[in-house]
Design a protein around this motif. Structure first.
Motif, PDB file in Angstrom:
ATOM      1  N   LEU A 102       6.583   6.535   5.184  1.00 41.00           N
ATOM      2  CA  LEU A 102       6.129   7.173   3.942  1.00 41.00           C
ATOM      3  C   LEU A 102       6.162   6.096   2.859  1.00 41.00           C
ATOM      4  CD1 LEU A 102       7.987  10.613   4.128  1.00 41.00           C
ATOM      5  CD2 LEU A 102       5.709  10.015   4.969  1.00 41.00           C
ATOM      6  N   ASP A 103       5.209   5.195   2.909  1.00 44.02           N
ATOM      7  CA  ASP A 103       5.230   3.996   2.072  1.00 44.02           C
ATOM      8  C   ASP A 103       4.593   4.215   0.709  1.00 44.02           C
ATOM      9  OD1 ASP A 103       6.285   2.895   4.330  1.00 44.02           O
ATOM     10  OD2 ASP A 103       4.475   1.810   4.898  1.00 44.02           O
ATOM     11  N   PHE A 104       3.568   5.056   0.631  1.00 42.04           N
ATOM     12  CA  PHE A 104       2.809   5.306  -0.600  1.00 42.04           C
ATOM     13  C   PHE A 104       2.327   3.990  -1.233  1.00 42.04           C
ATOM     14  CE2 PHE A 104       5.855   8.886  -0.268  1.00 42.04           C
ATOM     15  CZ  PHE A 104       4.938   9.902  -0.053  1.00 42.04           C
ATOM     16  N   SER A 105       2.158   2.993  -0.409  1.00 41.16           N
ATOM     17  CA  SER A 105       1.633   1.684  -0.811  1.00 41.16           C
ATOM     18  C   SER A 105       1.315   0.936   0.474  1.00 41.16           C
ATOM     19  CB  SER A 105       2.654   0.906  -1.654  1.00 41.16           C
ATOM     20  OG  SER A 105       3.835   0.673  -0.926  1.00 41.16           O
ATOM     21  N   GLY A 129     -10.165  -5.714   9.032  1.00 34.25           N
ATOM     22  CA  GLY A 129      -9.388  -5.763   7.802  1.00 34.25           C
ATOM     23  C   GLY A 129      -9.968  -4.798   6.788  1.00 34.25           C
ATOM     24  N   ASN A 130      -9.147  -4.373   5.863  1.00 33.11           N
ATOM     25  CA  ASN A 130      -9.603  -3.418   4.860  1.00 33.11           C
ATOM     26  C   ASN A 130      -9.164  -3.878   3.470  1.00 33.11           C
ATOM     27  OD1 ASN A 130     -10.625  -1.138   3.637  1.00 33.11           O
ATOM     28  ND2 ASN A 130      -8.859   0.146   4.128  1.00 33.11           N
ATOM     29  N   PRO A 131      -9.611  -5.067   3.048  1.00 33.52           N
ATOM     30  CA  PRO A 131      -9.179  -5.566   1.732  1.00 33.52           C
ATOM     31  C   PRO A 131      -9.715  -4.744   0.578  1.00 33.52           C
ATOM     32  CG  PRO A 131     -10.894  -6.972   2.641  1.00 33.52           C
ATOM     33  CD  PRO A 131     -10.525  -6.015   3.729  1.00 33.52           C
ATOM     34  N   SER A 132     -10.840  -4.034   0.790  1.00 37.65           N
ATOM     35  CA  SER A 132     -11.434  -3.281  -0.310  1.00 37.65           C
ATOM     36  C   SER A 132     -10.495  -2.188  -0.821  1.00 37.65           C
ATOM     37  CB  SER A 132     -12.760  -2.656   0.128  1.00 37.65           C
ATOM     38  OG  SER A 132     -12.558  -1.773   1.218  1.00 37.65           O
ATOM     39  N   ALA A 133      -9.618  -1.656   0.054  1.00 37.42           N
ATOM     40  CA  ALA A 133      -8.704  -0.603  -0.376  1.00 37.42           C
ATOM     41  C   ALA A 133      -7.741  -1.101  -1.447  1.00 37.42           C
ATOM     42  CB  ALA A 133      -7.918  -0.071   0.827  1.00 37.42           C
ATOM     43  N   ALA A 134      -7.376  -2.377  -1.375  1.00 35.82           N
ATOM     44  CA  ALA A 134      -6.424  -2.933  -2.339  1.00 35.82           C
ATOM     45  C   ALA A 134      -7.100  -3.331  -3.647  1.00 35.82           C
ATOM     46  CB  ALA A 134      -5.711  -4.140  -1.735  1.00 35.82           C
ATOM     47  N   PHE A 135      -8.433  -3.440  -3.643  1.00 33.22           N
ATOM     48  CA  PHE A 135      -9.127  -3.918  -4.838  1.00 33.22           C
ATOM     49  C   PHE A 135     -10.177  -2.924  -5.323  1.00 33.22           C
ATOM     50  CE2 PHE A 135      -7.658  -7.606  -2.428  1.00 33.22           C
ATOM     51  CZ  PHE A 135      -6.899  -8.239  -3.386  1.00 33.22           C
ATOM     52  N   LYS A 136     -10.050  -1.671  -4.900  1.00 23.22           N
ATOM     53  CA  LYS A 136     -10.979  -0.640  -5.358  1.00 23.22           C
ATOM     54  C   LYS A 136     -10.666  -0.275  -6.811  1.00 23.22           C
ATOM     55  CE  LYS A 136      -8.009   3.031  -3.594  1.00 23.22           C
ATOM     56  NZ  LYS A 136      -7.844   4.113  -2.618  1.00 23.22           N
ATOM     57  N   PHE A 162      -1.242  -3.433  -8.144  1.00 19.24           N
ATOM     58  CA  PHE A 162      -0.179  -3.955  -7.297  1.00 19.24           C
ATOM     59  C   PHE A 162       1.180  -3.623  -7.925  1.00 19.24           C
ATOM     60  CE2 PHE A 162      -3.705  -6.262  -5.615  1.00 19.24           C
ATOM     61  CZ  PHE A 162      -3.376  -6.484  -4.281  1.00 19.24           C
ATOM     62  N   ILE A 163       2.130  -3.262  -7.057  1.00 22.54           N
ATOM     63  CA  ILE A 163       3.487  -2.972  -7.503  1.00 22.54           C
ATOM     64  C   ILE A 163       4.457  -3.788  -6.658  1.00 22.54           C
ATOM     65  CG2 ILE A 163       2.938  -0.603  -8.217  1.00 22.54           C
ATOM     66  CD1 ILE A 163       4.256   0.303  -5.572  1.00 22.54           C
ATOM     67  N   GLU A 164       5.686  -3.837  -7.102  1.00 20.01           N
ATOM     68  CA  GLU A 164       6.710  -4.546  -6.344  1.00 20.01           C
ATOM     69  C   GLU A 164       7.352  -3.584  -5.354  1.00 20.01           C
ATOM     70  OE1 GLU A 164      10.973  -6.398  -7.424  1.00 20.01           O
ATOM     71  OE2 GLU A 164       9.286  -7.380  -8.437  1.00 20.01           O
ATOM     72  N   GLY A 165       7.316  -3.937  -4.071  1.00 23.53           N
ATOM     73  CA  GLY A 165       7.897  -3.092  -3.042  1.00 23.53           C
ATOM     74  C   GLY A 165       9.395  -3.288  -2.900  1.00 23.53           C
ATOM     75  N   GLN A 207       4.627  -7.962  -3.218  1.00 25.56           N
ATOM     76  CA  GLN A 207       3.625  -7.127  -3.868  1.00 25.56           C
ATOM     77  C   GLN A 207       2.924  -6.246  -2.847  1.00 25.56           C
ATOM     78  OE1 GLN A 207       2.733  -7.201  -7.426  1.00 25.56           O
ATOM     79  NE2 GLN A 207       4.823  -7.972  -7.283  1.00 25.56           N
ATOM     80  N   ALA A 208       2.685  -5.001  -3.234  1.00 28.87           N
ATOM     81  CA  ALA A 208       1.975  -4.061  -2.374  1.00 28.87           C
ATOM     82  C   ALA A 208       0.942  -3.330  -3.213  1.00 28.87           C
ATOM     83  CB  ALA A 208       2.950  -3.067  -1.750  1.00 28.87           C
ATOM     84  N   ALA A 209      -0.174  -2.971  -2.592  1.00 31.47           N
ATOM     85  CA  ALA A 209      -1.239  -2.262  -3.295  1.00 31.47           C
ATOM     86  C   ALA A 209      -0.903  -0.778  -3.402  1.00 31.47           C
ATOM     87  CB  ALA A 209      -2.567  -2.453  -2.559  1.00 31.47           C
ATOM     88  N   CYS A 210      -1.359  -0.174  -4.480  1.00 29.80           N
ATOM     89  CA  CYS A 210      -1.113   1.244  -4.714  1.00 29.80           C
ATOM     90  C   CYS A 210      -2.292   1.785  -5.531  1.00 29.80           C
ATOM     91  CB  CYS A 210       0.211   1.431  -5.460  1.00 29.80           C
ATOM     92  SG  CYS A 210       0.826   3.141  -5.502  1.00 29.80           S
ATOM     93  N   ASP A 211      -2.350   3.082  -5.704  1.00 32.58           N
ATOM     94  CA  ASP A 211      -3.360   3.690  -6.569  1.00 32.58           C
ATOM     95  C   ASP A 211      -2.732   4.892  -7.261  1.00 32.58           C
ATOM     96  OD1 ASP A 211      -3.649   6.075  -4.914  1.00 32.58           O
ATOM     97  OD2 ASP A 211      -4.825   4.862  -3.533  1.00 32.58           O
ATOM     98  N   PRO A 212      -3.383   5.468  -8.262  1.00 37.16           N
ATOM     99  CA  PRO A 212      -2.761   6.565  -9.022  1.00 37.16           C
ATOM    100  C   PRO A 212      -2.326   7.746  -8.171  1.00 37.16           C
ATOM    101  CG  PRO A 212      -4.666   5.710 -10.206  1.00 37.16           C
ATOM    102  CD  PRO A 212      -4.652   5.033  -8.877  1.00 37.16           C
ATOM    103  N   ALA A 213      -3.114   8.105  -7.149  1.00 38.92           N
ATOM    104  CA  ALA A 213      -2.750   9.251  -6.312  1.00 38.92           C
ATOM    105  C   ALA A 213      -1.473   8.967  -5.524  1.00 38.92           C
ATOM    106  CB  ALA A 213      -3.897   9.589  -5.363  1.00 38.92           C
ATOM    107  N   LEU A 214      -1.413   7.794  -4.873  1.00 37.81           N
ATOM    108  CA  LEU A 214      -0.213   7.441  -4.112  1.00 37.81           C
ATOM    109  C   LEU A 214       0.999   7.319  -5.023  1.00 37.81           C
ATOM    110  CD1 LEU A 214      -1.626   4.750  -1.642  1.00 37.81           C
ATOM    111  CD2 LEU A 214      -0.973   7.098  -1.110  1.00 37.81           C
TER     112      LEU A 214
END
Length: 604
Positions: free
Chosen positions: A376-379, A407-414, A419-422, A427-434
């Motif tokens: 349950l990473d949410f990132s 690879g799915n780099p677009s998910a991290a740069f949509k 990026f947040i600190e894990g 650094q890990a990618a995140c979005d408002p919903a997660l």
């Protein structure tokens, strides 16, 4: 508490302060002017719930109200929230005695000429006071929970009245319970945010939710019910985040030591690793969710499903299916289903299958049993949004080629991603919903006993983090303490799945089928009556028509204007009429399925 320990009012030059626990709770020299300066920099928007923590004296709330009146900011509600019983009683005593700031003590810049009359001030911005015992109390208030003698003042409006929560620390006493108040405000904000997310979701998916509920209710009547505290082992909740990959060896090695509860997207990754979950949680109502069950046909793994879930997914594995209900909206339909299916537990609509899985795990576990969460990473790291062998991972690999490598780099740069600190500092990618799901998770579960985060990476969930070695020690200690024997029936289910049923169980099953059949018949009658009223076949008065519409609110819960309830405009009624045939067909098909199950029961 002695008289010396009790809060007491003291003269503070130009006004009154309060002395409590050796501390002045307001300015010792000019409390009113100090408060007014703070309020001038307090930014408020309309339709806000203003949490005034530890008001102590009534003039604080009155000052906030005067400020809102002066700026003509309407639609707000001021809730004076107090965690200290002595200060709550003191506030009530002061309010009863009508101890207010003299009118002259307010700054002369205050212009009341453009505000409502003083006797209408509380209508402009009502207020109330509440004594908090738990951090979840304000969230429960917003959900309509009764508080009896701990709540005094105007009735708190429905949660849909508010767009946001604003916090105002009224006195120095707020510092005594700083973390408590911060968590209370976070839960309240999460509750309001969840309401509006659910409202937007209803516009998109409410029609599908209601159809699935009507369809699944017939199966729920004959399915093994979930039994509270029925799992006598530690529980591992497995999500489909990238951190699951690192824990596959641990899960495989200690598989017999815990009850494995997996979200649907983690089902195939576990099976492909030679790990069979004890149960899989399915909540998704849309067709796209079928990808999580590709390749699982005949596996026989039991499923715990939301009544809103897509019914076709539940038949693939061939295992038993147990149901729970998430109240995705306040519908009379759901109340009628709860009455027809009293064994189906009800959980709040949490929006995420991961949160639903944790809620189910806490429902099933024995009080002293540990629950571990992983995946349950949410990132996610840039390039990989889920664990290996998950549906999105398989799709990515299938579509890769020489010109478009995996690879799915677009998910991290949509758009909207950040990026947040894990947990590890990387650094890990995140979005408002997660991020909102992670915040809801933290607010809801951070103080839950024996709930641990086993994942080595991902967003910080504010749970105690535990190593694999420590998790093993906890499981060994639990096994030694309980001297657990292997269960004769599958844990999490009743004896419906364990051998020959008793006559009492058979009678209970027949009664459930009768109840759900009666429910469907009443629902058909209700829809036929409403259709006759709308077509003029059986004209109804306005009051009767509105009552019928409210009983059948699932017909229009997905309308963008449904939040305001049933209206009798021709446009609204035309849209309702177009929905009746769709749902009438769904009810008739479900009723036919219930009759088939009833006949099958009688035959056996």
């Amino acid at each position: 508490m002695t008289e010396d320990d009790a809060p007491r009012a003291v003269d503070a030059g130009r006004g009154v302060s309060v002395l409590y626990k050796g501390r002045y709770l307001f300015s010792r020299y000019d409390p009113y002017k100090t408060l007014q300066k703070r309020l001038e920099s307090f930014s408020v928007l309309p339709e806000s719930l203003i949490l005034c923590f530890s008001p102590v004296l009534p003039f604080v709330i009155d000052s906030i109200r005067h400020m809102l009146m002066r700026k003509n900011i309407s639609g707000c509600f001021i809730l004076g929230a107090e965690a200290d019983e002595a200060l709550y009683d003191f506030y009530r005593a002061q309010k009863k005695a009508d101890v207010q700031a003299p009118h002259g003590d307010f700054p002369q810049t205050t212009d009341f000429s453009q505000t409502p009359a003083a006797e209408n001030a509380r209508d402009f911005c009502p207020d109330a006071a509440v004594l908090l015992n738990q951090v979840s109390d304000i969230a429960r208030l917003l959900e309509g929970a009764p508080f009896g003698g701990r709540y005094e003042g105007a009735k708190l409006p429905d949660i849909g009245f508010f767009k946001r929560v604003l916090v105002f620390e009224a006195s120095g006493a707020a510092a005594f319970y700083k973390n408590f108040y911060a968590q209370s405000a976070a839960l309240a904000q999460n509750g309001i945010s969840m309401f509006w997310k659910n409202t937007m979701t209803l516009v998109r998916l409410g029609r599908l939710f209601s159809r699935n509920v009507l369809k699944n209710a017939a199966q729920a009547a004959v399915s093994p019910p979930l039994v509270k505290a029925s799992v006598n082992r530690p529980i591992l909740v497995a999500g489909a985040g990238p951190s699951l990959d690192a824990l596959i060896p641990f899960i495989r090695k200690h598989r017999k030591d815990f009850y494995l509860l997996a979200v649907d997207a983690a089902f195939r990754p576990l099976l492909d690793s030679g790990i069979r979950p004890d149960v899989v949680v399915a909540v998704e109502s849309q067709c796209v969710s079928r990808r999580a069950f590709f390749g699982t046909k005949g596996s026989g793994v039991p499923i715990i499903a939301d009544l809103c879930a897509r019914s076709a997914n539940l038949r693939i594995c061939g295992g038993t299916v147990s149901f729970f209900m998430s109240e995705y909206a306040k519908l009379p339909l759901l109340g009628r289903i709860k009455k027809a299916l009293p064994d189906v537990p009800v959980f709040p609509p949490l929006g995420s299958v991961g949160l639903a899985a944790v809620e189910i795990a806490l429902f099933l576990r024995r009080a002293e049993a540990s629950v571990f969460v992983c995946g349950l990473d949410f990132s996610y790291p840039a390039g990989l949004s889920h664990c290996k062998e998950s549906p999105s991972y398989k799709e990515m690999m299938n579509e890769s080629n020489r010109l478009s490598p995996a690879g799915n780099p677009s998910a991290a740069f949509k758009a909207g991603a950040f990026f947040i600190e894990g947990k590890t500092g990387s650094q890990a990618a995140c979005d408002p919903a997660l991020k909102s799901y992670a915040e809801l998770f933290s607010a809801r579960y951070k103080n839950t006993e024996n709930l641990y985060d086993l994942s080595p990476s991902g967003i910080d969930l504010a749970l105690p983090r535990i190593s694999e070695a420590d998790a093993c020690r906890l499981m060994e200690a639990f096994s030694a303490r309980t001297n657990r024997r292997e269960p004769t029936a599958r844990e999490g289910e009743t004896s419906y799945a364990a051998g020959k049923k008793s006559e009492k169980e058979n009678a209970n099953g027949r009664e459930k089928i009768r109840a759900i059949s009666a429910f469907y018949e009443e629902e058909k009658k209700r829809l036929h009556t409403l259709r006759a009223a709308l077509t003029g076949e059986q004209p109804s008065g306005e009051a009767d028509l509105k009552a019928l519409l409210e009983e059948c609110s699932y017909l229009y819960v997905h309308f963008p204007d449904a939040r305001h309830g049933a209206v009798l405009s021709q446009s609204f009624l035309n849209r309702v009429r177009s929905e009746i045939d769709f749902f009438l067909k769904a009810v008739e098909n479900a009723a036919a399925a219930a009759i088939v199950r009833k006949s099958f029961k009688h035959a056996h």
